[in-house]
Design a protein around this motif. Sequence first.
Motif, mmCIF file in Angstrom:
data_model
loop_
_atom_site.group_PDB
_atom_site.id
_atom_site.type_symbol
_atom_site.label_atom_id
_atom_site.label_comp_id
_atom_site.label_asym_id
_atom_site.label_seq_id
_atom_site.Cartn_x
_atom_site.Cartn_y
_atom_site.Cartn_z
ATOM 1 N N VAL A 3 0.839 -1.200 0.000
ATOM 2 C CA VAL A 3 0.000 0.000 0.000
ATOM 3 C C VAL A 3 0.876 1.254 0.000
ATOM 4 C CG1 VAL A 3 -1.719 1.288 1.306
ATOM 5 C CG2 VAL A 3 -1.904 -1.183 1.140
ATOM 6 N N ALA A 4 1.934 1.224 0.771
ATOM 7 C CA ALA A 4 2.840 2.370 0.819
ATOM 8 C C ALA A 4 3.503 2.593 -0.544
ATOM 9 C CB ALA A 4 3.903 2.151 1.883
ATOM 10 N N GLY A 5 3.807 1.507 -1.241
ATOM 11 C CA GLY A 5 4.390 1.622 -2.575
ATOM 12 C C GLY A 5 3.431 2.254 -3.561
ATOM 13 N N ILE A 6 2.168 1.855 -3.516
ATOM 14 C CA ILE A 6 1.161 2.423 -4.413
ATOM 15 C C ILE A 6 0.935 3.891 -4.087
ATOM 16 C CG2 ILE A 6 -1.274 2.315 -5.084
ATOM 17 C CD1 ILE A 6 0.450 0.114 -6.285
ATOM 18 N N VAL A 7 0.910 4.235 -2.807
ATOM 19 C CA VAL A 7 0.741 5.635 -2.406
ATOM 20 C C VAL A 7 1.919 6.469 -2.898
ATOM 21 C CG1 VAL A 7 0.662 7.175 -0.408
ATOM 22 C CG2 VAL A 7 -0.744 5.130 -0.448
ATOM 23 N N ALA A 8 3.115 5.916 -2.798
ATOM 24 C CA ALA A 8 4.306 6.635 -3.263
ATOM 25 C C ALA A 8 4.257 6.838 -4.786
ATOM 26 C CB ALA A 8 5.565 5.879 -2.868
ATOM 27 N N VAL A 9 3.859 5.816 -5.523
ATOM 28 C CA VAL A 9 3.759 5.926 -6.981
ATOM 29 C C VAL A 9 2.711 6.965 -7.353
ATOM 30 C CG1 VAL A 9 3.005 4.696 -9.066
ATOM 31 C CG2 VAL A 9 4.594 3.615 -7.492
ATOM 32 N N CYS A 10 1.582 6.957 -6.663
ATOM 33 C CA CYS A 10 0.535 7.945 -6.938
ATOM 34 C C CYS A 10 1.023 9.362 -6.649
ATOM 35 C CB CYS A 10 -0.713 7.639 -6.115
ATOM 36 S SG CYS A 10 -1.637 6.217 -6.692
ATOM 37 N N SER A 54 -7.660 -10.235 -7.634
ATOM 38 C CA SER A 54 -7.386 -9.214 -8.650
ATOM 39 C C SER A 54 -7.896 -7.829 -8.249
ATOM 40 C CB SER A 54 -7.994 -9.619 -9.992
ATOM 41 O OG SER A 54 -9.388 -9.603 -9.946
ATOM 42 N N LYS A 55 -8.772 -7.770 -7.259
ATOM 43 C CA LYS A 55 -9.353 -6.485 -6.871
ATOM 44 C C LYS A 55 -8.322 -5.443 -6.417
ATOM 45 C CE LYS A 55 -13.057 -4.354 -4.348
ATOM 46 N NZ LYS A 55 -14.236 -4.519 -3.531
ATOM 47 N N PRO A 56 -7.317 -5.787 -5.601
ATOM 48 C CA PRO A 56 -6.329 -4.767 -5.212
ATOM 49 C C PRO A 56 -5.576 -4.187 -6.408
ATOM 50 C CG PRO A 56 -6.119 -6.686 -3.804
ATOM 51 C CD PRO A 56 -7.086 -7.044 -4.877
ATOM 52 N N PHE A 57 -5.304 -5.008 -7.405
ATOM 53 C CA PHE A 57 -4.619 -4.512 -8.592
ATOM 54 C C PHE A 57 -5.509 -3.553 -9.373
ATOM 55 C CE2 PHE A 57 -2.455 -8.552 -7.786
ATOM 56 C CZ PHE A 57 -1.142 -8.141 -7.806
ATOM 57 N N ASN A 58 -6.794 -3.887 -9.479
ATOM 58 C CA ASN A 58 -7.723 -3.020 -10.206
ATOM 59 C C ASN A 58 -7.883 -1.673 -9.510
ATOM 60 O OD1 ASN A 58 -8.237 -4.935 -12.193
ATOM 61 N ND2 ASN A 58 -9.946 -5.818 -11.077
ATOM 62 N N SER A 61 -4.721 0.414 -9.928
ATOM 63 C CA SER A 61 -4.629 0.971 -11.276
ATOM 64 C C SER A 61 -5.543 2.182 -11.421
ATOM 65 C CB SER A 61 -4.999 -0.096 -12.307
ATOM 66 O OG SER A 61 -4.980 0.435 -13.596
ATOM 67 N N ARG A 62 -6.722 2.085 -10.846
ATOM 68 C CA ARG A 62 -7.656 3.209 -10.886
ATOM 69 C C ARG A 62 -7.106 4.401 -10.109
ATOM 70 N NH1 ARG A 62 -11.978 0.381 -9.783
ATOM 71 N NH2 ARG A 62 -11.931 0.734 -7.550
ATOM 72 N N ALA A 63 -6.452 4.147 -8.971
ATOM 73 C CA ALA A 63 -5.863 5.225 -8.174
ATOM 74 C C ALA A 63 -4.720 5.909 -8.926
ATOM 75 C CB ALA A 63 -5.353 4.678 -6.840
#
Length: 80
Positions: A3-10, A54-58, A61-63
Amino acid sequence: MVVAGIVAVCAVLLVLAFLVPRLSRHPERGTQRTLGAGSQAAGKAPGRLGRWLSKPFNSSSRAVGRSGSTGRKARGHMPF
């Protein structure tokens, strides 16, 4: 951790889209392509498990798409 990685990428995409809107599309698409591949691989699990995996990936991607879009939109509203 993920989650921290996705937040950082966003966050990086948001800043990049604000500073250089045209150049932000390539990293955004690359990130979405990577997340789409993960979603596709996770979706191959049988039944409901595939949808759940697959839901976390979707949603990630939307974020990513929303953060890039928000950065470009904010740049368009600036007076300079």
